[in-house]
Design a protein around this motif. Structure first.
Motif, short mmCIF file in Angstrom:
data_model
loop_
_atom_site.label_atom_id
_atom_site.label_comp_id
_atom_site.label_asym_id
_atom_site.label_seq_id
_atom_site.Cartn_x
_atom_site.Cartn_y
_atom_site.Cartn_z
N GLN A 177 48.93 47.93 31.58
CA GLN A 177 48.17 47.49 30.41
C GLN A 177 47.74 46.02 30.50
O GLN A 177 46.71 45.65 29.94
CB GLN A 177 49.01 47.71 29.15
CG GLN A 177 49.29 49.18 28.84
CD GLN A 177 50.09 49.36 27.57
OE1 GLN A 177 50.61 48.39 27.00
NE2 GLN A 177 50.20 50.61 27.11
N VAL A 178 48.54 45.24 31.18
CA VAL A 178 48.22 43.81 31.22
C VAL A 178 47.56 43.40 32.54
O VAL A 178 47.17 42.24 32.70
CB VAL A 178 49.49 42.96 31.01
CG1 VAL A 178 50.08 43.23 29.64
CG2 VAL A 178 50.51 43.21 32.11
N LYS A 179 47.42 44.33 33.47
CA LYS A 179 46.84 43.98 34.77
C LYS A 179 45.45 43.36 34.64
O LYS A 179 45.14 42.38 35.32
CB LYS A 179 46.79 45.21 35.67
CG LYS A 179 48.08 45.43 36.43
CD LYS A 179 47.92 46.58 37.44
CE LYS A 179 49.20 46.74 38.25
NZ LYS A 179 49.09 47.83 39.25
N PRO A 180 44.56 43.88 33.79
CA PRO A 180 43.24 43.24 33.66
C PRO A 180 43.33 41.80 33.19
O PRO A 180 42.57 40.93 33.64
CB PRO A 180 42.52 44.12 32.63
CG PRO A 180 43.19 45.44 32.73
CD PRO A 180 44.63 45.13 33.01
N LYS A 239 44.55 39.36 36.00
CA LYS A 239 43.52 38.92 36.93
C LYS A 239 42.81 37.66 36.41
O LYS A 239 42.54 36.73 37.16
CB LYS A 239 42.50 40.04 37.16
CG LYS A 239 43.03 41.20 37.96
CD LYS A 239 41.95 42.26 38.16
CE LYS A 239 42.49 43.45 38.97
NZ LYS A 239 41.44 44.49 39.16
N GLY A 240 42.55 37.65 35.11
CA GLY A 240 41.92 36.47 34.52
C GLY A 240 42.83 35.26 34.58
O GLY A 240 42.40 34.14 34.91
N PHE A 241 44.14 35.48 34.29
CA PHE A 241 45.10 34.38 34.38
C PHE A 241 45.21 33.85 35.81
O PHE A 241 45.32 32.64 36.04
CB PHE A 241 46.47 34.84 33.89
CG PHE A 241 46.52 35.12 32.41
CD1 PHE A 241 45.67 34.47 31.53
CD2 PHE A 241 47.42 36.05 31.90
CE1 PHE A 241 45.71 34.73 30.17
CE2 PHE A 241 47.48 36.31 30.54
CZ PHE A 241 46.62 35.65 29.67
N ALA A 242 45.19 34.78 36.76
CA ALA A 242 45.29 34.38 38.17
C ALA A 242 44.08 33.53 38.57
O ALA A 242 44.21 32.54 39.31
CB ALA A 242 45.40 35.60 39.06
N MET A 243 42.91 33.91 38.08
CA MET A 243 41.71 33.14 38.39
C MET A 243 41.79 31.73 37.80
O MET A 243 41.42 30.74 38.45
CB MET A 243 40.47 33.87 37.86
CG MET A 243 40.16 35.17 38.60
SD MET A 243 38.75 36.05 37.89
CE MET A 243 37.45 34.85 38.11
N ILE A 244 42.30 31.65 36.56
CA ILE A 244 42.44 30.33 35.93
C ILE A 244 43.43 29.48 36.72
O ILE A 244 43.17 28.29 37.00
CB ILE A 244 42.90 30.49 34.47
CG1 ILE A 244 41.82 31.18 33.64
CG2 ILE A 244 43.25 29.13 33.87
CD1 ILE A 244 42.25 31.56 32.25
N ARG A 245 44.57 30.08 37.06
CA ARG A 245 45.57 29.34 37.82
C ARG A 245 45.01 28.85 39.15
O ARG A 245 45.19 27.69 39.54
CB ARG A 245 46.80 30.21 38.07
CG ARG A 245 47.84 29.54 38.95
CD ARG A 245 48.92 30.51 39.40
NE ARG A 245 49.82 29.87 40.34
CZ ARG A 245 49.57 29.74 41.64
NH1 ARG A 245 48.43 30.20 42.15
NH2 ARG A 245 50.45 29.14 42.43
N ASN A 246 44.34 29.73 39.86
CA ASN A 246 43.78 29.36 41.16
C ASN A 246 42.73 28.26 41.03
O ASN A 246 42.64 27.37 41.89
CB ASN A 246 43.18 30.59 41.84
CG ASN A 246 44.23 31.61 42.24
OD1 ASN A 246 45.41 31.27 42.40
ND2 ASN A 246 43.83 32.87 42.37
#
Length: 202
Positions: free
Chosen positions: A123-126, A129-136
């Protein structure tokens, strides 16, 4: 009787000077005048020698050399002052940036832990991905400013950049190697701002 004595006294002659004595008396004032004149000439010549063009030029050259030396010293001091001020400004900016980057590391750690803990939740995977992009994106910006991650896993333990918080014995791993990283370490502009917290093989 009185008349006779007066007559005799009146007939007394003045002392007679021979020619040599007269010459000496006449020439004495002249010699004194000449001696005084010679002294004046000698004094004038001494002053002239002391203030000759060569001595004046030498004195001026010495004064110019002293002024040039002082000018060079002042210029060197000014350059050193400017260099110190520039270095201090750079150091102040670096220190200010270090504190900012160090403060951002904790939220980045939270990002990373959140991404790892919720990786299996469909449920939280989408959102992950957004959080990972922000972190990166944040990491890339910090790296462009001088942030570097400390290499740790499978590396020999280095007390300069690693902090051992646990050890373990593993027969297939040589002693003194990092086997696990609990918290990433970072360098900023080649300066350690946080050591990597690791487990080390015995």
């Amino acid at each position: 009787m009185l008349v006779t004595r007066r007559t005799q006294m009146s007939k007394k002659k003045e002392p007679h000077l021979n020619p040599e004595q007269e010459s000496t008396e006449n020439t004495a004032p002249q010699e004194a005048t000449e001696t005084s004149a010679e002294n004046v000439v000698d004094s004038a010549e001494s002053d002239t020698i002391a203030e000759s063009p060569e001595s004046i030029q030498a004195a001026l050259e010495a004064e110019v050399a002293a002024l040039q030396d002082q000018l060079l010293r002042n210029q060197a001091e000014l350059q050193n002052f400017k260099r110190r001020m520039t270095e201090e400004r750079i150091r102040d900016r670096v220190l200010a940036n270090v504190e900012l980057v160090r403060a951002l590391l904790t939220p980045l750690d939270d990002f990373e832990r959140g991404l790892l803990s919720e990786a299996d939740n469909e449920q939280v995977k989408p959102h992950l991905k957004g959080f990972a992009m922000i972190r990166n994106s944040i990491i890339e910006v910090l790296k462009s400013q001088g942030l570097e991650e400390v290499e740790a896993r499978d590396r020999p333990f280095d007390p300069k950049v690693h902090q051992a918080v646990a050890t373990e014995k593993q027969p297939d791993i040589e002693p003194g190697k990092v086997t696990e990283v609990y918290q990433k370490g970072y360098l900023f502009k080649d300066r350690l701002i946080r050591p990597a917290m690791v487990k080390v093989s015995e």
